[in-house]
Design a protein around this motif. Structure first.
Motif, PDB file in Angstrom:
ATOM      1  N   GLY A  81       0.319   6.789  -5.703  1.00  0.00           N
ATOM      2  CA  GLY A  81       1.140   6.896  -6.913  1.00  0.00           C
ATOM      3  C   GLY A  81       1.612   5.553  -7.430  1.00  0.00           C
ATOM      4  O   GLY A  81       1.919   5.395  -8.613  1.00  0.00           O
ATOM      5  N   ALA A  82       1.721   4.559  -6.524  1.00  0.00           N
ATOM      6  CA  ALA A  82       2.196   3.229  -6.911  1.00  0.00           C
ATOM      7  C   ALA A  82       1.428   2.200  -6.066  1.00  0.00           C
ATOM      8  O   ALA A  82       0.467   2.553  -5.380  1.00  0.00           O
ATOM      9  N   GLY A  83       1.843   0.931  -6.159  1.00  0.00           N
ATOM     10  CA  GLY A  83       1.243  -0.099  -5.303  1.00  0.00           C
ATOM     11  C   GLY A  83      -0.209  -0.400  -5.614  1.00  0.00           C
ATOM     12  O   GLY A  83      -0.696  -0.122  -6.714  1.00  0.00           O
ATOM     13  N   ILE A  84      -0.895  -0.951  -4.615  1.00  0.00           N
ATOM     14  CA  ILE A  84      -2.224  -1.507  -4.892  1.00  0.00           C
ATOM     15  C   ILE A  84      -3.283  -0.456  -5.238  1.00  0.00           C
ATOM     16  O   ILE A  84      -4.239  -0.765  -5.931  1.00  0.00           O
ATOM     17  N   PRO A  94       8.182  -7.872 -10.508  1.00  0.00           N
ATOM     18  CA  PRO A  94       9.181  -7.839  -9.432  1.00  0.00           C
ATOM     19  C   PRO A  94       9.308  -6.414  -8.877  1.00  0.00           C
ATOM     20  O   PRO A  94       9.546  -5.488  -9.646  1.00  0.00           O
ATOM     21  N   VAL A  95       9.092  -6.250  -7.574  1.00  0.00           N
ATOM     22  CA  VAL A  95       9.234  -4.922  -6.955  1.00  0.00           C
ATOM     23  C   VAL A  95      10.359  -5.017  -5.936  1.00  0.00           C
ATOM     24  O   VAL A  95      10.196  -5.632  -4.881  1.00  0.00           O
ATOM     25  N   PHE A  96      11.492  -4.446  -6.268  1.00  0.00           N
ATOM     26  CA  PHE A  96      12.677  -4.550  -5.407  1.00  0.00           C
ATOM     27  C   PHE A  96      13.058  -3.199  -4.796  1.00  0.00           C
ATOM     28  O   PHE A  96      13.486  -3.130  -3.660  1.00  0.00           O
ATOM     29  N   ARG A  97      12.952  -2.138  -5.577  1.00  0.00           N
ATOM     30  CA  ARG A  97      13.405  -0.811  -5.160  1.00  0.00           C
ATOM     31  C   ARG A  97      12.473   0.243  -5.730  1.00  0.00           C
ATOM     32  O   ARG A  97      11.978   0.069  -6.841  1.00  0.00           O
ATOM     33  N   SER A  98      12.268   1.344  -5.003  1.00  0.00           N
ATOM     34  CA  SER A  98      11.485   2.442  -5.587  1.00  0.00           C
ATOM     35  C   SER A  98      12.403   3.241  -6.513  1.00  0.00           C
ATOM     36  O   SER A  98      13.629   3.130  -6.408  1.00  0.00           O
ATOM     37  N   SER A  99      11.809   4.050  -7.365  1.00  0.00           N
ATOM     38  CA  SER A  99      12.666   4.855  -8.244  1.00  0.00           C
ATOM     39  C   SER A  99      13.477   5.868  -7.442  1.00  0.00           C
ATOM     40  O   SER A  99      14.513   6.336  -7.882  1.00  0.00           O
ATOM     41  N   SER A 100      13.016   6.186  -6.218  1.00  0.00           N
ATOM     42  CA  SER A 100      13.804   7.088  -5.363  1.00  0.00           C
ATOM     43  C   SER A 100      14.915   6.329  -4.620  1.00  0.00           C
ATOM     44  O   SER A 100      15.673   6.922  -3.860  1.00  0.00           O
ATOM     45  N   GLY A 101      15.009   4.998  -4.799  1.00  0.00           N
ATOM     46  CA  GLY A 101      16.145   4.244  -4.255  1.00  0.00           C
ATOM     47  C   GLY A 101      15.861   3.447  -2.988  1.00  0.00           C
ATOM     48  O   GLY A 101      16.744   2.754  -2.478  1.00  0.00           O
ATOM     49  N   SER A 158      14.641   0.486  -0.505  1.00  0.00           N
ATOM     50  CA  SER A 158      14.504  -0.962  -0.651  1.00  0.00           C
ATOM     51  C   SER A 158      13.062  -1.388  -0.346  1.00  0.00           C
ATOM     52  O   SER A 158      12.497  -1.008   0.679  1.00  0.00           O
ATOM     53  N   LEU A 159      12.474  -2.176  -1.225  1.00  0.00           N
ATOM     54  CA  LEU A 159      11.097  -2.638  -1.014  1.00  0.00           C
ATOM     55  C   LEU A 159      11.049  -4.148  -0.804  1.00  0.00           C
ATOM     56  O   LEU A 159       9.981  -4.744  -0.738  1.00  0.00           O
ATOM     57  N   ILE A 160      12.234  -4.775  -0.717  1.00  0.00           N
ATOM     58  CA  ILE A 160      12.302  -6.215  -0.401  1.00  0.00           C
ATOM     59  C   ILE A 160      13.669  -6.499   0.219  1.00  0.00           C
ATOM     60  O   ILE A 160      14.672  -5.865  -0.137  1.00  0.00           O
ATOM     61  N   ILE A 166       2.585  -2.022   4.463  1.00  0.00           N
ATOM     62  CA  ILE A 166       2.156  -0.617   4.473  1.00  0.00           C
ATOM     63  C   ILE A 166       3.429   0.195   4.276  1.00  0.00           C
ATOM     64  O   ILE A 166       4.370   0.067   5.071  1.00  0.00           O
ATOM     65  N   THR A 167       3.484   0.995   3.230  1.00  0.00           N
ATOM     66  CA  THR A 167       4.682   1.814   3.036  1.00  0.00           C
ATOM     67  C   THR A 167       4.380   3.248   3.473  1.00  0.00           C
ATOM     68  O   THR A 167       3.223   3.664   3.529  1.00  0.00           O
ATOM     69  N   PHE A 168       5.448   3.948   3.807  1.00  0.00           N
ATOM     70  CA  PHE A 168       5.311   5.348   4.219  1.00  0.00           C
ATOM     71  C   PHE A 168       5.938   6.160   3.102  1.00  0.00           C
ATOM     72  O   PHE A 168       7.157   6.134   2.927  1.00  0.00           O
ATOM     73  N   GLN A 169       5.131   6.813   2.286  1.00  0.00           N
ATOM     74  CA  GLN A 169       5.682   7.502   1.127  1.00  0.00           C
ATOM     75  C   GLN A 169       4.716   8.534   0.563  1.00  0.00           C
ATOM     76  O   GLN A 169       3.531   8.570   0.885  1.00  0.00           O
ATOM     77  N   SER A 170       5.272   9.365  -0.282  1.00  0.00           N
ATOM     78  CA  SER A 170       4.499  10.364  -1.025  1.00  0.00           C
ATOM     79  C   SER A 170       5.278  10.603  -2.314  1.00  0.00           C
ATOM     80  O   SER A 170       6.239   9.886  -2.597  1.00  0.00           O
ATOM     81  N   VAL A 187       6.711  10.600 -12.816  1.00  0.00           N
ATOM     82  CA  VAL A 187       5.541   9.718 -12.782  1.00  0.00           C
ATOM     83  C   VAL A 187       5.946   8.409 -12.111  1.00  0.00           C
ATOM     84  O   VAL A 187       6.803   7.686 -12.603  1.00  0.00           O
ATOM     85  N   ARG A 188       5.320   8.131 -10.958  1.00  0.00           N
ATOM     86  CA  ARG A 188       5.661   6.908 -10.232  1.00  0.00           C
ATOM     87  C   ARG A 188       4.724   5.770 -10.645  1.00  0.00           C
ATOM     88  O   ARG A 188       3.720   5.979 -11.293  1.00  0.00           O
ATOM     89  N   GLY A 189       5.104   4.561 -10.253  1.00  0.00           N
ATOM     90  CA  GLY A 189       4.201   3.427 -10.411  1.00  0.00           C
ATOM     91  C   GLY A 189       3.949   2.998 -11.845  1.00  0.00           C
ATOM     92  O   GLY A 189       2.916   2.380 -12.141  1.00  0.00           O
ATOM     93  N   THR A 190       4.886   3.270 -12.749  1.00  0.00           N
ATOM     94  CA  THR A 190       4.635   2.882 -14.148  1.00  0.00           C
ATOM     95  C   THR A 190       4.615   1.349 -14.282  1.00  0.00           C
ATOM     96  O   THR A 190       3.789   0.803 -15.008  1.00  0.00           O
ATOM     97  N   LEU A 228       0.849  -1.195   0.000  1.00  0.00           N
ATOM     98  CA  LEU A 228       0.000   0.000   0.000  1.00  0.00           C
ATOM     99  C   LEU A 228       0.884   1.245   0.000  1.00  0.00           C
ATOM    100  O   LEU A 228       1.685   1.439   0.919  1.00  0.00           O
ATOM    101  N   ASP A 229       0.763   2.045  -1.049  1.00  0.00           N
ATOM    102  CA  ASP A 229       1.350   3.390  -1.080  1.00  0.00           C
ATOM    103  C   ASP A 229       0.184   4.317  -0.792  1.00  0.00           C
ATOM    104  O   ASP A 229      -0.667   4.526  -1.659  1.00  0.00           O
ATOM    105  N   PRO A 230       0.091   4.856   0.439  1.00  0.00           N
ATOM    106  CA  PRO A 230      -1.106   5.629   0.803  1.00  0.00           C
ATOM    107  C   PRO A 230      -1.341   6.832  -0.100  1.00  0.00           C
ATOM    108  O   PRO A 230      -2.463   7.332  -0.191  1.00  0.00           O
TER     109      PRO A 230
HETATM  110  N1  PLP Z   1       5.629   1.446  -3.399  1.00  0.00           N
HETATM  111  C1  PLP Z   1       4.969   0.366  -3.740  1.00  0.00           C
HETATM  112  C2  PLP Z   1       3.979  -0.189  -2.788  1.00  0.00           C
HETATM  113  C3  PLP Z   1       5.203  -0.216  -4.988  1.00  0.00           C
HETATM  114  O1  PLP Z   1       4.541  -1.325  -5.364  1.00  0.00           O
HETATM  115  C4  PLP Z   1       6.159   0.355  -5.875  1.00  0.00           C
HETATM  116  C5  PLP Z   1       6.447  -0.186  -7.191  1.00  0.00           C
HETATM  117  O2  PLP Z   1       5.944  -1.168  -7.640  1.00  0.00           O
HETATM  118  C6  PLP Z   1       6.823   1.482  -5.459  1.00  0.00           C
HETATM  119  C7  PLP Z   1       6.537   2.011  -4.218  1.00  0.00           C
HETATM  120  C8  PLP Z   1       7.853   2.121  -6.307  1.00  0.00           C
HETATM  121  O3  PLP Z   1       7.316   2.828  -7.324  1.00  0.00           O
HETATM  122  P1  PLP Z   1       8.308   3.684  -8.202  1.00  0.00           P
HETATM  123  O4  PLP Z   1       9.273   2.731  -8.805  1.00  0.00           O
HETATM  124  O5  PLP Z   1       7.494   4.330  -9.199  1.00  0.00           O
HETATM  125  O6  PLP Z   1       9.003   4.609  -7.258  1.00  0.00           O
END
Ligand code: PLP
Length: 270
Positions: free
Chosen positions: A22-25, A111-118, A120-122, A46-50, A215-218, A17-19
């Protein structure tokens, strides 16, 4: 258990969840709806982001994730499933094993490993288990060039690398793979190539490179749109063509709007 009706195909998104949406569910649900299917969503984290970036995450336990999925499956099996952020090994295992035992339809794994801002998501352990279990549980895997390089352990930048990498993923159990974001310079401009391997042939899709990293979440949107097409009975190729077209329109729309906090009419606070 019943399956959903002909005219009401549903897609279950399992991810973070990206509250801010912009991305996620939340982004997945919007894309699935816009592509004409009914969305359902299970949160793994639950992620903490904007729009300013990801500052942290709180991964849910496998028990909490299993309970969300099981309640849905007791009433209605989705027509397709899209997997996004899984966060750590426990949830990679849980989701992969659950799908192996309980689901025969399309499973699109992004595969979701890292956000574009860097951020770690796993965890590292999660990536190992992803290699062992999530790839084999997928019917379509949708890595970008960074993610496929991480999975394979060698740099993937050119079309030839993509082909080698897809055959490597096939040995890990992948059935089809869409690799996105290969950049190619052509006559002074850049092209974005996405390469589809359907387990037999490679197909290359090309469009002009769009340099808008705001643009996030592409990746989320593309894989969800493809899952919606597959749920509606499209062929893999058609679902990819329509998903790419959808993403392109969305990126054009979002990059010219104040999409920072809320995409649909929200204001970006400076
Ligand atoms: N947060 C969540 C929950 C995501 O699923 C993703 C990407 O799949 C991201 C953040 C990262 O998005 P972005 O690569 O656009 O930063």
């Amino acid at each position: 258990m019943t399956t959903s009706g002909e005219n009401n195909r549903c897609v279950l998104s399992i991810g973070g969840l990206d509250p801010s949406g912009g991305a996620g569910i939340i982004a997945d649900v919007l894309s699935i709806r816009q592509m004409g299917a009914y969305p359902m969503a299970v949160a793994t984290s639950i992620t903490f982001q904007s729009s300013r970036g990801v500052s942290g995450r709180y991964d849910l336990s496998p028990g909490v994730v299993l309970r969300q999925i099981s309640e849905i499956f007791e009433v209605c099996a989705p027509d397709a499933i899209k997997i996004g952020m899984l966060g750590y090994a426990g949830n990679v295992s849980l989701v992969s094993e659950f799908l192996d035992l309980n689901f025969n339809g399309w499973v699109v794994v992004d595969p979701v490993f890292r956000s574009s801002s860097g951020a770690s998501l796993i965890d590292d352990d999660g990536i190992s288990v992803f290699r062992e279990k999530a790839i084999a549980a997928s019917s379509l895997l949708t890595p970008n060039v960074r993610e496929i390089s991480t999975i394979c352990g060698f740099p993937v930048t050119e079309i030839a690398d993509v082909k080698t990498a897809c055959l490597y993923l096939e040995r890990l159990g992948a059935k089809s793979v869409l690799v996105t974001g290969v950049r190619k310079e052509k006559g002074g401009s850049s092209e974005a190539l996405d390469i589809l391997y359907d387990g037999g042939e490679f197909q290359i899709f090309s469009s002009p490179w769009i340099d808008d990293f705001r643009v996030r979440g592409t990746g989320c949107r593309l894989s969800s749109a493809i899952a919606a097409g597959l749920a509606r009975g499209e062929s893999l190729k058609n679902a990819v063509v329509k998903g790419r077209r959808y993403l392109r329109n969305e990126v054009e729309r979002l990059k010219s709007s104040d999409f920072g906090v809320l995409e649909n009419g929200g204001q970006v606070l400076q």
